[in-house]
Every structure is written in C-alpha cells, then in structure tokens.
Design an enzyme around this catalytic site. Structure first.
Site, PDB file in Angstrom:
ATOM      1  N   GLU A  49     104.143  45.611 -40.292  1.00  0.00           N
ATOM      2  CA  GLU A  49     103.177  44.489 -40.315  1.00  0.00           C
ATOM      3  C   GLU A  49     102.826  44.220 -41.770  1.00  0.00           C
ATOM      4  O   GLU A  49     101.783  44.573 -42.250  1.00  0.00           O
ATOM      5  CB  GLU A  49     101.925  44.796 -39.481  1.00  0.00           C
ATOM      6  CG  GLU A  49     101.278  46.145 -39.750  1.00  0.00           C
ATOM      7  CD  GLU A  49      99.847  46.221 -39.184  1.00  0.00           C
ATOM      8  OE1 GLU A  49      99.243  45.158 -38.936  1.00  0.00           O
ATOM      9  OE2 GLU A  49      99.342  47.336 -39.032  1.00  0.00           O
TER      10      GLU A  49
ATOM     11  N   GLU B 105     103.111  38.588 -48.876  1.00  0.00           N
ATOM     12  CA  GLU B 105     102.807  39.960 -49.295  1.00  0.00           C
ATOM     13  C   GLU B 105     104.110  40.747 -49.483  1.00  0.00           C
ATOM     14  O   GLU B 105     104.112  41.965 -49.496  1.00  0.00           O
ATOM     15  CB  GLU B 105     101.836  40.622 -48.308  1.00  0.00           C
ATOM     16  CG  GLU B 105     100.473  39.924 -48.364  1.00  0.00           C
ATOM     17  CD  GLU B 105      99.414  40.535 -47.445  1.00  0.00           C
ATOM     18  OE1 GLU B 105      99.674  41.592 -46.849  1.00  0.00           O
ATOM     19  OE2 GLU B 105      98.325  39.934 -47.335  1.00  0.00           O
TER      20      GLU B 105
END
Lengths: 625, 625
Positions: free
Chosen positions: A426, A435
């Site tokens: 995740e 990210e």
C-alpha cells in the site's frame, strides 16, 4: 464520542434602525446571532461636492457612544446605507458617491466592525473596486468587505432593469469575478450571496458559487412558504441549496418583513436551525466526518514515506480506515482462492510478502483472508522504518509467532531464497504514483514468482480542472517555497468546483515485465468548460485495482464510500486563467524521473498559455533515496 | 564629433561542415563575422532508445579539440543538427528526440557557445519547450537559445506542409509566443527570424516581430535578386524590412548556396554592409541619434523635480533641445504681439514671469522673443533650487542686468506686488502632468493678471497599448521596488510595437478659474487590437499647446521632429494579457491626489481583468512637497 449539535449562525438584516440598542435587543430576543444594518441614516444625508460643506456641522451618523465597543464588534455587521453609484457616467455623481462610500468605510474602521456588506448591481464597478482596493490594502484596517450579489439574475429581471441587450457574460458571477480580480484576490474580500426566487437552471452554476469565498447567504423572507401549521419553510430546491452551503461554515441572514407575523421573527431562525440540526445529524455522525472535519481546504505537503520515516500518529490515522483494509482482505482472499483450489488447501502453502508493512495492518488483513479462506500461508513483512519494525516485532512475539517473518530492509535491497506467490503493498499517494510506488514495486518485483500476483496490480491518476478562490489564496500565502504555485498540495477540496469532470492521466501496472522499465510519463488532456470560470489549478485523484475487480478509488465519480485515507492533490497555476463556457482547457502533465528523484511538471496551452510549472523539480520533488 | 561608421555583424550559416577549422577560415576570408553550423554530423547519428546503446563506443560528434576554446566562443554559433520531433504522437520518436536534443544542449554548454539555434515548424512544442525550459533554468549553463521561425507562412506554404485545416491563430508568431510563455519569458530565450520571400500582407504584423527579442535575421540567398552588374541585391520590400531591424543592433545571417558564384560569398556580406552604412549615414548623424543612442529600452525612474533638486547635468541635457526653446520663443513672441500692439510697443511694458526657471533657458527664450518683436518686457525668474539660483544670479550679473529679477522661492509661496501678463513654465513630464505641473501652476496662477496668458495653456496625456517582451523583461528584473510592475518608467520605447494607435487620456488647462480646482482624473479608454498580440503595458505620451497653435508633442502621430527632451512613459502590467485581433482592450486610468502626493492607478477590464495597479500609490508616487 458523539459530536455536539451546534446552533446555526443566523443574522437578522434590517433596512433601517431608529435606536441601535433596541434593535440589538430585539435581534437577540428573536434568537438571531447578530444584526446587519446600515450605519448611516438617511436623515444625515449630505451632498459632498455640489452642495459644498453646508452640512459640515451636522454629524454624519449616529454616535459610536450608542453601544460599547464590544457590542459593536460582536453584534453589528454594517451594511452600506444606500447605493452609491461610484461608476456613474456623470462625473459629479461619481465623485460624490466615492466620497460618501469612503466616509462609510472610515466609520467601519473606526467602529472596528468585522464585516461590512456592499451590494453591487452590475458589472460597471471599476471606481468602486478602486476605492475598496485602496481600503483593502490599508494594513491598519482589518474589517472584511462582503460583496453582496444576487446568486442568479434571469432574463426577466434584467429586462425589468432596462438592460435588454446585456451580453451573456454579464451575470452576477462575472461581476464578482471582476471585483475579486481587480482587488488582487484579497483575502479580506468575501461574498454575501443573496438567495433568489429562481435558481440557475444549470446546476453547475450553483456549484460555481460554492467555489467562491461565500461568507453569508442572505435569505429574503419573501422566499419562505408557509407550512400547514403556519410556520415559514423553504421550498425543496432552496433547502437543497442551503444544505450544500451548510458544509462551508457560513452565516445565514434573514432579511425582510415578517410574513408570518403571528409566529414572530424567531421562527425564521428556528427553521434554519432545524435544517442545520438535520444536516449535522446526517453528516456529523459519519466516519468520514469524524476523520476529515477541520481539514477542509487546508494545504498539506505530500508525504515522502520513502525518504522520511512516517510517524506513529500517521500510521494510526491510516490504520483506522474502515474500507481500505476490508478491500485488501477481499483481494487477498480472492487471490488465495485462485492460487490454491479447495482441494489443495490443506497441502499447498502460499507465500505472501507484504512490502512496506508499516505497523502491520496489511499483515493482519492477509492473515484474516487466509483464515477466512482456510488457506495455508507463509507471511513475510518487509519494512524499512526501524520504528515500525519495533511494532512488528512486538506483534510477532505477542500475537503472530512463526507465521510471520519480519524483514528489516528496504524492499529494493532484500534478496531472499524463496519467492512470493502474492506481493501486497500500500504505497499509493493521492494520485497513485506520487509516493513512488512504481519505483518501489519495480525494485521489489524480483521477489515475485513469474506467475505471481501483485496486489495492487494497477493504479491510475485522474485530474480535473478546478476553480477555488480559497485554495488559490492559501497557496499564495504559503511560505514553504520560493514558488509556492509550483508545488502540489494534499488538500481536502471543499470550497471549490470542478470546471469539467475528471479524466484519466497516467497508468502503472505490476509486475512490469518490460525489458527496460520507464516510469517517465507524459499526458495531454482536453477538458471542456461547463461554465464561465476561473481556472485556479487541477485536482488530482487515483483509483487502484487490487485484484481482479476489487478496487479502491478517490476519483470523484467512483469514490469508495467512507474511505478516508487519502485527500486529493491540488496542482496550482501561477496565474488564474479566465475560462469561457465551452472553452477547451488543454493541460500537459509530465512525470519526470532522474537517478535521484521524481517530480511533476505541468502547463496549460488552451485557452491560453501558462508557464511550465516546476522545471527540473526546482520547487517540488520526491526523493528516491 | 562625427560618429564612426561601423561594420555590419553578419554571419554565414552552412548546412554541414567537414573540417570546422577550414570552415571558419572560409567564413572569415569571406568577411563574415562568425559561422553558424550544426554541431553534430549525420555520420554520428544514433538511435537512443529503440536501438539501445549499440553506438555507445562511437563519439557523438567531432572533438572539441578541433578548435581552441576562444575560437569556439567567438566564431561558432551552433545550429540544431536535424529536426528532432520532440512532440511526435509516437512515444518512441518523442523519447528519442528529447534524448538527442538534450545531448546537443549538453554539448553546447560543454563548448561554452554563446548561442544555439533551434528551429520550430509548428505550434506543437510542449515537450520541446519543457526540455528547453529545464535547460534555461539551469544556472550553470549560460548560452542563449534562439528559436528559429519563418517570419511569415502564407496559406500556400501551409497547404504544402499538409496542414490544410490549420486555424488562423496558428502562425509562426503564435508558435513563438507559446514558446516564450511556456518558458516563463526567460531572458535567455531569443529569436532567429528567417526572412521569407513573401512578407505579411499586413504591415502591422511586421511591427509585431519588432516587439520581440530578435537576435538574428536569417536571409536565405534565394531571396537575393541580381542587379545590372551581376551583384546580389534585395528587393525594395526586403530592404525596408532590413532597415527597420537595423535599429535593433541584431546580427544578420546569410544562408544557402551561392547564387552569384562568379562574385564570391563575400558579396552578400558586402551588400548588407552597404545597407548598414547607408542606414548609419542617414540616422547616426541626426541630433536625435546623438542624444538618444544608448538609451533605447532602458528603464529610468521618472524625475521628481518638485521634491528633489535637479542636477546640473540634467539641466544641461534638457537645454540642448533644439526644438523646444524655439517653440517657446515663438509662443512668447506671439503672445507679446497680441498683448501689445505695434503702436504701443515703445510705451507699454509686459511683465513676464518664468516659474521654475532652472538655469535660465526660458528666460533667454523670452528675452530673445522680446528682442525679435521689439517689445519692452520686465522679467522675473522664479526658481526653488538654490543651485540653479546660483547660475541665474551669475547670468544676471554677467549678462542680463536689471532686465531680470531673480526670485529664490517655490512659486507657490511667492507673493509679489505686481502681477504677470505672461506666465511661462516648462514643468511637463513624459505624460504632461506627471511632474506636477497642474499643482504648481494652480499654486502660481495668483501671480497672473485676470486676463494674463499661461504658456503653456493646455497639455494632454495620450496612451497606447504596447507589446514589448524586452521592456517587460526589464521591468521584471527591476529591483527598485517590491512590485516593479506597479511603477511607470521613462523609457525610449524601441524594441516594441503599439497594438493600436494612441488615444487621448487626461487634459489640464491654465489658468484654471474653476471655483474648486480638482486635479483628480479618471479615464476609461477602449482600444481595438490590430493583430494577435501580448499586451505588456501602455505607452504614455503628451502634447502641449504653448500659445494658440504653437505646440510641442511626443505623441507618436504628432511628434515634434527632432525634439529630444522627453522619452515616453511605460505603464506595465503585472501579468501579460493575450490579445486576439479585433479584441477590445479596455483600460482605466486614475490620477489620484492627496494632500501629500500624486499617483496613478490603472487596470485592464477587457478582454480580461487585471489587478488594479499601484493601489494608494504604494509603489510609485510623486511628492507634493
């Protein structure tokens, strides 16, 4: 913990006041929060230029001694006493008007009021704007100026006012847009929006008001209907409108004669408070409200979980998401069943590696999925943050035991002897890849068997052209960067509207079996403006497919209900761009990858050209190490 | 002092070079200033992505050792070796092109060249722009990038290139405008303009190029005709174009095969040098040239002669104006004759007061006028600057004697016993009123008899919408103010064009017998754009009527020939505004007067809204004391 039900902030607006002290007592007796009234009374009317100074020995208004300072500040909002035509064709009228207006503004500053309401009636506002702008620039005065405009003016109204040939772009919104642009988008300038009997036919136009700094909605008593018991109520359409604006924390204002006199003015207040109460009951008890209240329109710098180590508190917030881990559990369960048939389930073991395990929520979800499907699993939890490793080891010793192996390494640097059937991660940010999930998973896919499964196996970014005076002002005030308009921000977009629906931008899939992986991306998108607007930037969103059709999304049209882990991203523009309805808005986005960092650049080339924002990632970048 | 005749800077551009050292020798032998050539040779062609790195052991180009560093810098300007389609629809083509281009750019930086020429062929330039912008932002690289565009592309050309359905706005100028906007109007970005056989039908479009940062004009040899003696010459239309650009101090470039081979390539150089010599002979000997050369497009802060005392040097420059004082003398002479008939001339004395006498040029002009008309005059010279008073007293003692009385006072504070028949002043700034002539003369008109004459009796300001990349860049770099775009600048507008003709703004007349004088002004003007343009600001000019029809003017359409005392004013905009041909440009100007100062504010409200510039005179004001 049940949130407290609050009382609506609702003011009473009156056209004239004889005794200000009495008027405030009456306001409070009728439960209203404060009074809106003209500060100057017609009996003090003066001619400034043509009439000379013959009135100069008369006071210009009532005395400030009529109330104490605290009372003026808390219970009175000023309203311009009459329509001063600062933009009259007639020079003398214009000069008199500007002097009269300036006198009132000085008195507002003298009384130290917080707000002053000034109505505008058309788009000829240059001299008014200049007078206001000069006052807004004065750092000693602190009051806000609220420009009062009707929210809608249909053709009928316009014809009645003898403007049969007005162009289509001459709507109250265009007047307001002109005012705020001329005044350099001052943060001391707000809107007092007057609810009208007819609402815009096009619902999008209502949304556009929602992207402006509305501080008050003024509701004339003439809009109220009477219910069976004789009480004032609003039509369904007006209720819907009020409900939308309740999320903005604005004030309401009741204005006009009491048309339900047997019930008293307080009934208007009570009706609005009833709407507010219902709004709170249906919204403030939701999970989303609990986690997001207070974050609306606040800029946050995006996380850099690869370069920095997340803090305990951040993990805790994310772990509370009720939807995300349920979806992961479902995805792992389906993958386990596809991997191991019911017949094999007692004999065949599935290796699951959780890369970026954090404090273990995905490990828990995977274990639960294994339990639910009665599959045998061997779990590895890989995590680079030593503080999170501490949590994982504690969990292992207290709870998980031999079922889970903890690996304290960057996923890109671990070389195990066996490979995974399922790789779970995740690592997604607000637009998916920001990210650096692509780079991390590309580095970790060595860990996966040739026929192994990556959860997620795909994520996509989406963007939409956005108008938001509020967020644009916040960006302008941001002191974190030399070029604050060149950084994207994570922000719960509230006081905004989308000028067109979002569109798909970039896609990443895993595992990526290309010979030479290239995570640079370039995308060009054309939007079509649904209405005249000011383009302040772009909202960024993502969706992610975990396994088969199990997905999560923060994309407006497909948002996973109640999922709270991600707020959208906002990519600002250096200068707002004026947009006409049906204009094509062309935007170019680049995802750029160097050996050290990843960054985005973006520009607009239609209807006009912007600069290319964030060249070389000079303002914003995400570190790869 | 006769100005030196200089040699034209003219380069030779070649499509390919075998031996760079030989090529430079050939360039110099043919009298050209330097060589333009591709840095990379086709034989070094590499495929970057699809082909992998199979060529990586081959050099990418010739060795930098072929020339010494000084030679590279002084004699070579690089030209992109081929057309890299950085904006191809095909992803692989695009990526290869960007890598190839980046490689060339790195090599330009390595060789420390000053200029690198990159042609563009259409408006699809976003990826090219991004690549260039990233290089322009790199503070270590110093080279300029010159974007090469044809100056005109008629419909025929466009159809040949298979773009039959191109919109009207897709002209080479629009490509360039897009490029410079995307690259944030970088000062390292310039234009290499390619002269085309057909010039734009609309002469205004040629002027528009003149408002861009043209560094080179490339002239293909195919454009040259052959004169009777067999030498290359250009057509009248092309000559006119070249002549216009000669004032910009740019380089010329000859490109293409020698079409007059019996004469040698040097004949092309010689022809251009001939044009340049003629240009210099007809321009550099003028008075205007002598006083203005070197001031083109340089920003100056406007004088504040009321608040500050002027320096001797400033007076000296102004006194050299050959036109202004001749006009004043003429005006005074005519006024004297109207005041005193031929019959009265021996008996009747005229009192002339020169207010703001400076070092005495107007006193001299008035005395000369009296002598010419044989009128008896009594002269007063009023001046507040003690240093100028010193000059005046010296002149009185050495030259003027009793004919002139010197008064060392601010004209607003002198109370004489007798009044003037004629009040003469020269208090005008670039837009007339900006050095506070209205306030000074209003204060001094007590000195004038009821039927007295003010010279000047009227002045008017004019403004025109202006495009100038050069001046806009200069304003952006100005460090004198926090908001440099909010101050007007005095500037000899050269590298600019007017998007429409100037229009009349404000007027002041003297003496002003109004009961209550108000020197505040507000004006709204509508212009119509003659072509697609970028609005960078407004040029400001004035004319002044001295007496009857004797006037002086710096307004473009009525400029007094050879008058050099005033340069225009430039009022910038915070952000350039894109303009389409025939758009209405609406501008609002305010002249604001407080007890302490005078200032201007301005804004644009069509085709889009700007901010109101200079609120409260926060950036620029003129002190009244």
């Amino acid at each position: 913990m049940t949130p407290t039900i609050k009382t609506v902030r609702c003011a009473l607006s009156v056209p004239t006041v004889v005794d200000i002290s009495d008027a405030i007592n009456n306001t409070i007796d009728n439960k209203f929060t404060y009074l809106i009234c003209p500060l100057f009374h017609p009996r003090f009317k003066r001619e400034h230029i043509a009439g000379g100074l013959k009135h100069q020995e008369l006071p210009m208004s009532r005395s400030d001694l009529d109330l104490n300072a605290e009372c003026w500040q808390n219970y009175v909002v000023g309203h311009l006493s009459k329509f001063y035509n600062c933009d009259s064709e007639d020079e003398m009228t214009r000069k008199n008007a500007i002097i009269g207006l300036s006198e009132e503004l000085r008195f507002v500053a003298h009384l130290n009021l917080t707000n002053f309401v000034i109505p505008i009636r058309n788009g000829n506002i240059e001299n008014l704007a200049r007078t206001l702008n000069n006052n807004l620039m004065n750092k000693l005065a602190l009051y806000n100026i609220l420009i009062r405009v009707p929210m809608h003016m249909d053709r009928l109204n316009i014809e009645i006012e003898n403007f049969p040939a007005r162009p289509k772009c001459d709507t109250p919104w265009n007047w307001w847009q002109k005012m705020r642009t001329l005044c350099e988008e001052s943060t001391r300038l707000g809107l007092a929006l007057e609810l009208t009997n007819d609402l815009p036919e096009d619902e999008e136009e209502i949304h556009r008001w929602f992207a402006e700094p509305v501080r008050m909605v003024i509701i004339p008593t003439s809009l109220f209907l009477t219910n069976k018991s004789g009480f004032p109520v609003l039509s369904k359409a007006h209720q819907k409108f009020i409900n939308k604006f309740l999320s903005l924390d604005i004030d309401f204002v009741i204005e006009g004669a009491n048309r339900h006199s047997e019930k008293g003015m307080s009934k208007y207040f009570e009706y609005l408070n009833f709407l507010y109460k219902n709004y709170q009951l249906s919204n403030n008890t939701t999970n989303t409200y609990k986690f997001t209240k207070g974050y609306e329109d606040c800029l946050q710098n995006p996380l850099q979980p690869l370069m920095d180590n997340l803090e305990s508190q951040v993990y805790e917030v994310f772990e509370k998401d009720p939807i995300k881990y349920a979806q992961y559990k479902k995805a792992v369960a389906e993958a386990l069943c596809d991997r191991v048939s019911d017949e094999e389930k007692t004999s065949k073991e599935t290796v699951i590696m959780v890369v970026g395990a954090g404090r273990g929520p995905l490990v828990k979800a995977a274990m639960q999925a294994a339990a639910d499907t009665e599959r045998k699993v061997k779990l590895f939890a890989i995590e680079k943050n030593p503080n999170a490793i501490n949590t994982l080891l504690n969990l292992k010793h207290s709870l998980w035991g031999d079922k889970v192996t903890i690996i304290a390494k960057d996923m890109r640097d671990w070389y195990p002897t066996e490979k995974a059937d399922i790789l779970v991660s995740e690592l997604l940010g607000s637009i998916g890849d920001n990210e650096l999930s692509p780079e991390c998973l590309d580095g970790a896919q060595r860990l996966l068997k040739d026929d192994g499964i990556s959860i997620p196996y795909r994520y996509r970014s989406f963007i939409a052209p956005v108008q938001s005076y509020k967020i644009y002002s916040e960006v302008k005030r941001c002191k974190d960067y030399e070029h604050p308009h060149e950084a994207p921000y994570v922000v719960l977009l509230n006081n905004h509207c989308r000028i067109d629906d979002e569109k798909f931008l970039f896609e990443f899939t895993h595992p990526n079996r290309a010979e030479k992986i290239d995570n640079n991306r370039y995308g060009k998108l054309d939007f079509q403006a649904k209405f005249d607007a000011t383009l302040h930037g772009f909202g960024g969103y993502f969706d992610s497919h975990l396994y088969k059709d199990v997905d999560i999304s923060i994309t407006p049209s497909t948002h996973s209900p109640d999922m709270i882990s991600w707020f959208p991203m906002f990519f600002p523009l250096k200068n707002p761009i004026n947009i006409k309805k049906n204009d094509t808005i062309t935007v170019h986005f680049w995802r750029c990858v160097s050996s050290k960092q990843v960054w985005y650049e973006w520009c607009v080339t239609s209807p006009s050209n912007s600069v290319i924002h964030n060249p070389n990632g000079r303002t914003y970048w995400i570190g790869l190490h």
